[in-house]
Design an enzyme around this catalytic site. Structure first.
Site, PDB file in Angstrom:
ATOM      1  N   PHE A 106       0.657  -1.303   0.041  1.00 57.96           N
ATOM      2  CA  PHE A 106      -0.095  -0.101  -0.024  1.00 57.96           C
ATOM      3  C   PHE A 106       0.867   1.351   0.266  1.00 57.96           C
ATOM      4  O   PHE A 106       0.440   2.357  -0.218  1.00 57.96           O
ATOM      5  CB  PHE A 106      -0.975   0.113   1.255  1.00 57.96           C
ATOM      6  CG  PHE A 106      -0.600   0.544   2.434  1.00 57.96           C
ATOM      7  CD1 PHE A 106      -0.448   1.778   2.725  1.00 57.96           C
ATOM      8  CD2 PHE A 106       0.301  -0.469   3.300  1.00 57.96           C
ATOM      9  CE1 PHE A 106       0.037   2.097   4.244  1.00 57.96           C
ATOM     10  CE2 PHE A 106       0.834  -0.192   4.659  1.00 57.96           C
ATOM     11  CZ  PHE A 106       0.744   1.083   4.770  1.00 57.96           C
ATOM     12  N   LYS A 107       2.137   1.168   0.229  1.00 62.90           N
ATOM     13  CA  LYS A 107       2.846   2.396   0.463  1.00 62.90           C
ATOM     14  C   LYS A 107       3.423   2.991  -0.877  1.00 62.90           C
ATOM     15  O   LYS A 107       4.178   3.787  -0.874  1.00 62.90           O
ATOM     16  CB  LYS A 107       4.138   2.219   1.531  1.00 62.90           C
ATOM     17  CG  LYS A 107       3.487   1.786   2.881  1.00 62.90           C
ATOM     18  CD  LYS A 107       4.403   1.653   3.938  1.00 62.90           C
ATOM     19  CE  LYS A 107       3.887   1.260   5.267  1.00 62.90           C
ATOM     20  NZ  LYS A 107       4.974   0.859   6.251  1.00 62.90           N
ATOM     21  N   ASP A 108       3.193   2.048  -1.766  1.00 65.55           N
ATOM     22  CA  ASP A 108       3.638   2.658  -3.014  1.00 65.55           C
ATOM     23  C   ASP A 108       3.114   3.887  -3.526  1.00 65.55           C
ATOM     24  O   ASP A 108       3.707   4.799  -4.019  1.00 65.55           O
ATOM     25  CB  ASP A 108       3.183   1.644  -4.238  1.00 65.55           C
ATOM     26  CG  ASP A 108       4.106   0.314  -4.341  1.00 65.55           C
ATOM     27  OD1 ASP A 108       5.127   0.587  -4.243  1.00 65.55           O
ATOM     28  OD2 ASP A 108       3.593  -0.884  -4.597  1.00 65.55           O
ATOM     29  N   THR A 142       7.632  -0.125   3.799  1.00 66.12           N
ATOM     30  CA  THR A 142       7.996   1.415   3.597  1.00 66.12           C
ATOM     31  C   THR A 142       9.139   1.443   2.681  1.00 66.12           C
ATOM     32  O   THR A 142       9.372   2.119   1.558  1.00 66.12           O
ATOM     33  CB  THR A 142       8.233   2.149   4.680  1.00 66.12           C
ATOM     34  OG1 THR A 142       6.948   2.222   5.481  1.00 66.12           O
ATOM     35  CG2 THR A 142       8.590   3.419   4.409  1.00 66.12           C
TER      36      THR A 142
END
Length: 443
Positions: A106-108, A142
């Site tokens: 999700f951190k993309d 991350t």
């Protein structure tokens, strides 16, 4: 837009300073002075809009005063080269799959957005003579998202600090095999030690004279705010299904940047009924919800390693967000928070049990982090409510754990296999700031 510090003792900053500095001079986190409400017409029209168009409207609400309209659209559209679908798992429980980006986590979105925004700022300001050094602490995803988001970006060097032996092998290879402008630093400690090193570096005058520093952790406004895109898009997709009237969002939470962005979305007018923050054994926030007391402690290693955080940075933003006019009344603030957010915390055994149960009953493969979200919805949804939990990373990123727990051989996507073929390059580091400072002073 101007940004103030959660500690209230630093000068107000513009967007460029908030992004480039990352952390305020008083060690506080930057907060936007105003959170603008989005028009009701926009909320109503979202089901007919693409993810990119929804995200652009949300980004304009955050950053439109500071970035040229066309440039902002280019940044958003370039960031979102992928979709994040909502998938029905069981009855009234849906998964928001946030793992379809370049590093399958999700951190993309936040990392790619920040990389492109920082590049825009450097070009606009003509600051091409000094390298910007990005420091990022990671408990897993991350590091890979930031490293790949900034890979090859001219004028920027990234240092990824990660705890030795406490990230999955696939996560590790995603940021230790890249080379170029990416340096992986293997810290003999836990995630909180890595985060402490990063924050201490920002506060060190000698280091800041020596090199230009910023952070790509969720402490940076350009990293966490774009994650709000997910929640507007999820609402739009659920609204299109006729399932958004009593919508509950459940977010597996570690450093609390993801749920913090969702709460900012709520303040902008996103009509989510309530939120659940799902923890693993690092249950500091869960205990705060029960007692009103925030008591950080050393993190413990768990199956859901990306959530192994004992002192979540973004807790300060949540407290600030729900304090009346910026004045902290602990009792009143706690009441506001608990009226909107509930919590859950699960042991490794409970995570394993949930993964097996979900796979047996539905065929859906949860990763350990998503399992916390799924279980929290199972246990706490009320009659008439529909729940969406964030499946924050592709389960193949935790292949050894998932295969062992479920008794399967999960396929590794091609883009993950490519990372695994690279050679590990990392710098061993103690958790002593003096050692880290000495290393950076040689760079």
């Amino acid at each position: 837009m101007k940004y103030y510090s959660t500690n209230g003792k630093a000068p107000v900053a513009d967007l460029e300073k908030a992004v480039v500095k990352g952390l305020a001079e008083d060690r506080g986190l930057y907060m936007p002075e105003t959170i603008h409400h989005l028009p009701k017409a926009f909320i109503a029209d979202m089901p007919d809009m693409s993810f990119r168009d929804i995200a652009y409207n949300v980004a304009s609400n955050f950053f439109g005063d500071d970035i040229d309209e066309d440039a902002l659209q280019d940044i958003v559209y370039d960031t979102l080269s992928f979709d994040c679908p909502v998938v029905k798992v069981k009855d009234n429980i849906y998964a928001l799959e946030l793992f379809h980006g370049p590093t399958l986590a999700f951190k993309d979105v936040g990392a790619r957005f920040m990389a492109r925004l920082l590049r825009y700022m450097l070009r606009k300001g003509g600051a091409t003579d000094q390298t910007v050094n990005v420091l990022v602490a990671t408990s897993g995803d991350t590091g890979s998202a930031v490293a790949n988001g900034f890979l090859g970006v001219e004028g920027i060097h990234v240092y990824v600090l990660y705890p030795k032996g406490k990230v999955s092998p696939i996560q590790e290879c995603q940021f230790t095999t890249l080379g170029q402008n990416i340096t992986a630093i293997e810290v003999d400690g836990v995630f909180d030690d890595c985060q402490s090193l990063v924050k201490s570096a920002f506060m060190d005058e000698e280091l800041n004279r020596h090199m230009k520093l910023t952070s790509a952790n969720s402490i940076n406004v350009a990293r966490f705010l774009p994650q709000a895109f997910y929640y507007f898009n999820a609402y739009a997709r659920m609204k299109a299904l006729g399932k958004a009237d009593e919508l509950v969002m459940c977010v597996p939470s570690g450093n609390f940047g993801n749920i913090c962005s969702a709460l900012f979305g709520h303040e902008m007018g996103l009509p989510i009924k309530r939120f659940i923050a799902a923890n693993n054994a690092n249950d500091i926030f869960y205990k705060y919800l029960q007692t009103g007391k925030y008591e950080p402690k050393a993190s413990v290693q768990t199956l859901a390693n990306a959530m192994d955080v004992g002192d979540p940075s973004n807790f300060a933003r949540i407290i600030n967000l729900y304090s009346e006019n910026g004045k902290l009344d602990e009792t009143a603030t706690h009441k506001r928070i608990t009226s909107l957010i509930s919590g859950a915390a699960y042991s490794d055994d409970q995570i394993r049990e949930t993964m097996r149960q979900c796979f047996s009953e539905t065929g859906y493969v949860l990763d350990p982090h998503g399992a916390c979200g799924y279980r929290a919805l199972q246990e706490s949804l009320r009659p008439g409510e529909v729940g969406v939990f964030c499946e924050t990373a592709h389960p193949a990123k935790f292949k050894e754990k998932v295969d062992q727990i479920l008794g399967i051989d999960i396929d590794i996507p091609t883009r993950l296999r490519a990372f695994m073929e690279g050679e590990k390059q990392s710098v061993a580091m103690s958790k002593d700031f003096a050692d880290f400072k000495s290393y950076l002073l040689t760079r």
